[in-house]
Design a protein around this motif. Structure first.
Motif, mmCIF file in Angstrom:
data_model
loop_
_atom_site.group_PDB
_atom_site.id
_atom_site.type_symbol
_atom_site.label_atom_id
_atom_site.label_comp_id
_atom_site.label_asym_id
_atom_site.label_seq_id
_atom_site.Cartn_x
_atom_site.Cartn_y
_atom_site.Cartn_z
ATOM 1 N N ASN A 443 0.858 -1.183 0.000
ATOM 2 C CA ASN A 443 0.000 0.000 0.000
ATOM 3 C C ASN A 443 0.897 1.236 0.000
ATOM 4 O O ASN A 443 1.190 1.814 1.039
ATOM 5 N N THR A 447 1.105 2.265 4.048
ATOM 6 C CA THR A 447 1.846 1.427 5.006
ATOM 7 C C THR A 447 3.286 1.151 4.555
ATOM 8 O O THR A 447 4.042 0.526 5.280
ATOM 9 N N SER A 451 6.728 0.452 -4.058
ATOM 10 C CA SER A 451 5.710 0.309 -5.099
ATOM 11 C C SER A 451 6.342 -0.409 -6.287
ATOM 12 O O SER A 451 7.525 -0.763 -6.272
#
Length: 518
Positions: A443, A447, A451
């Protein structure tokens, strides 16, 4: 007189016999069908002789092998993000040095002429390095903002302020330039026409290797291409003006090295291989158990300085930050002689002949970053970041190029992959880590900072402590960001046998193919 005449006749007869023999020179023949290769009377199927791959400009050959990839010292950061594991990488080529400012300025010069004069300034702007990476609220670094990239004093200092995306674009450009020159030198492209066409604002219509191979790029043939002595012929025996990749003239793609390739090359293991005599020759033994910490050989123990008695004794082996406020030592006794990045050929190269694999600037690698590195990884040429693509044919032949002149690609359709056994998804970046088959979820911004655009960089820099100099250490940054401590070098795949067969293929350390001698 009669004897002289007979002698002349004999010489003439031998000359005619030699001429006939040359006319009936034995052709290479297919072991599958019996038909001749390179024979105009039998279809003229062109087959180049197997040969070792020549080394492209700037690269050094790295013989592949097995090694323990991963952390080499205590994980002081506490995240344990590079678990040691045994892998194998195939042989490959990699830049002897980091890409320097002058190399990147050559790239911008070409872009400004080809796209700037064609009114496509956005292409040029997207490639410019971010010189503002030198700025700091509480430091006087403005001279580096203004001069580090462009002043001649910094010509051969590593380029910084370049994102992963920009570095990847540079690799693509370099592939085209090197292959274009290879075709010019062999006489298959006309030199004057190429230079005049491109540097006067060709824009989209510039040379691209894949566009050329697919017939999407039209160029003026060179003298060899139109000559009867052209060794490349079509089925009718006419000179072939278009070179194919299987002709062995073109180079493979320049690209960023994978993390595994970069780490393997950094250790330069060949330098500390134990040797044993075998019938007058020597052969390296397995060395993966002799784990070193930095990119230079341990010399009996791990160190950051020269230890042998010489003029260099006590000098640093790389460019890094020894401690808070100590970037280069004191006047009269500079420990690494560099406050910021040093020239790309500073310090002693490692066993493969590579400079600054530890220190100077960190370097981008191809991989997408993931914190757990042994979850389902392949143990041969491991790499995370695959997106399997195909040529975008929606525009039809003659319209396959994008605004930069490159062939357009689109991801393969997953529906077309259902019957495949080796992969079922075109987007493989999240495979076994972040996809439906794993328990990991990223996320980004909520959190985690990780990515699918997080890319690995390695090597340590002029502003890093010694811990980050280990090839096993790794960090990540978003692919569209850059810093003053981060640069890159390019790599290229090697084809054929893992051992080199010709010294002509090398411009670095040479590893002979001993199998041919037995």
């Amino acid at each position: 007189m009669q004897l002289l005449t007979s002698t002349r006749n004999l010489v003439l007869l031998l000359a005619v016999a030699g001429s006939l023999a040359s006319c009936h020179k034995k052709k290479d023949k297919s072991t599958a069908t019996g038909w001749n290769y390179n024979d105009k009377d039998q279809g003229n199927f062109s087959v180049a002789k197997p040969k070792d791959v020549n080394t492209a400009p700037g690269l050094v050959f790295v013989q592949g092998g097995t090694f323990t990839m991963g952390a080499a010292q205590e994980d002081v950061m506490g995240d344990w993000n590079n678990i040691p594991r045994r892998i194998t990488v195939n042989s490959f080529f990699i830049d002897k040095t980091e890409v320097a400012n002058v190399h990147y300025r050559e790239y911008l010069y070409w872009l400004e002429n080809v796209f700037g004069q064609a009114g496509m300034d956005s292409v040029v702007d997207q490639a410019r390095p971010d010189t503002l990476v030198w700025r700091s609220e509480l430091a006087f670094n403005e001279p580096y903002v203004e001069y580090y990239f462009r002043h001649p004093s910094y010509n051969y200092y590593p380029v910084v302020g370049v994102s992963w995306v920009q570095a990847t674009e540079y690799c693509k450009w370099r592939t085209g330039r090197v292959n274009e020159l290879a075709l010019i030198n062999k006489g298959y492209l006309d030199k004057k026409s190429q230079i005049k066409k491109e540097l006067n604002g060709a824009g989209q219509d510039n040379f691209d290797t894949k566009a050329y191979l697919m017939g999407e790029y039209q160029a003026t043939p060179g003298k060899t291409a139109t000559s009867k002595s052209n060794p490349l012929k079509d089925a009718q025996g006419r000179p072939r003006t278009l070179v194919k990749f299987e002709d062995g003239i073109l180079f493979s793609d320049y690209r960023l090295p994978t993390e595994a390739e970069w780490e393997y090359a950094a250790y330069g293991y060949i330098m500390q291989n134990p040797q044993r005599k075998q019938k007058g020759s020597s052969r390296g033994e397995e060395v993966i158990s002799n784990k070193q910490i930095y990119a230079w050989k341990n010399d009996g123990f791990d160190n950051l300085r020269y230890t042998k008695k010489s003029a260099f004794q006590g000098a640093f082996l790389s460019n890094f930050k020894r401690g808070a406020g100590d970037n280069m030592g004191v006047a009269g006794g500079l420990n690494d002689n560099a406050a910021i990045p040093a020239e790309v050929t500073s310090f002693i190269p490692n066993g493969f002949g590579l400079y600054n694999m530890s220190g100077n600037v960190n370097e981008w690698v191809a991989d997408v970053y993931r914190p757990i590195t042994n979850a389902g990884d392949d143990d041969f040429n491991p790499y995370r970041g695959n997106v399997f693509q195909k040529v975008d044919m929606t525009g039809g032949a003659g319209n396959l190029r994008d605004d930069k002149g490159r062939i357009k690609y689109v991801p393969e359709s997953d529906s077309a992959l259902r019957n495949r056994r080796n992969y079922q998804k075109s987007y493989a970046t999240n495979y076994l880590d972040g996809d439906s088959s794993s328990n990991a979820v990223y996320n980004y911004g909520i959190t985690t900072l990780i990515s699918d655009k997080s890319r690995v960089y390695k090597g340590g820099s002029w502003d890093d402590r010694a811990y980050w100099l280990s090839p096993g250490a790794r960090r990540f940054l978003e692919e569209d960001l850059s810093t003053s401590t981060l640069g890159f070098r390019c790599a290229m795949s090697h084809f054929g046998a893992a051992e080199s067969t010709s010294k002509k293929a090398q411009n670095g350390t040479f590893f002979p193919n001993r199998r041919n001698k037995r």
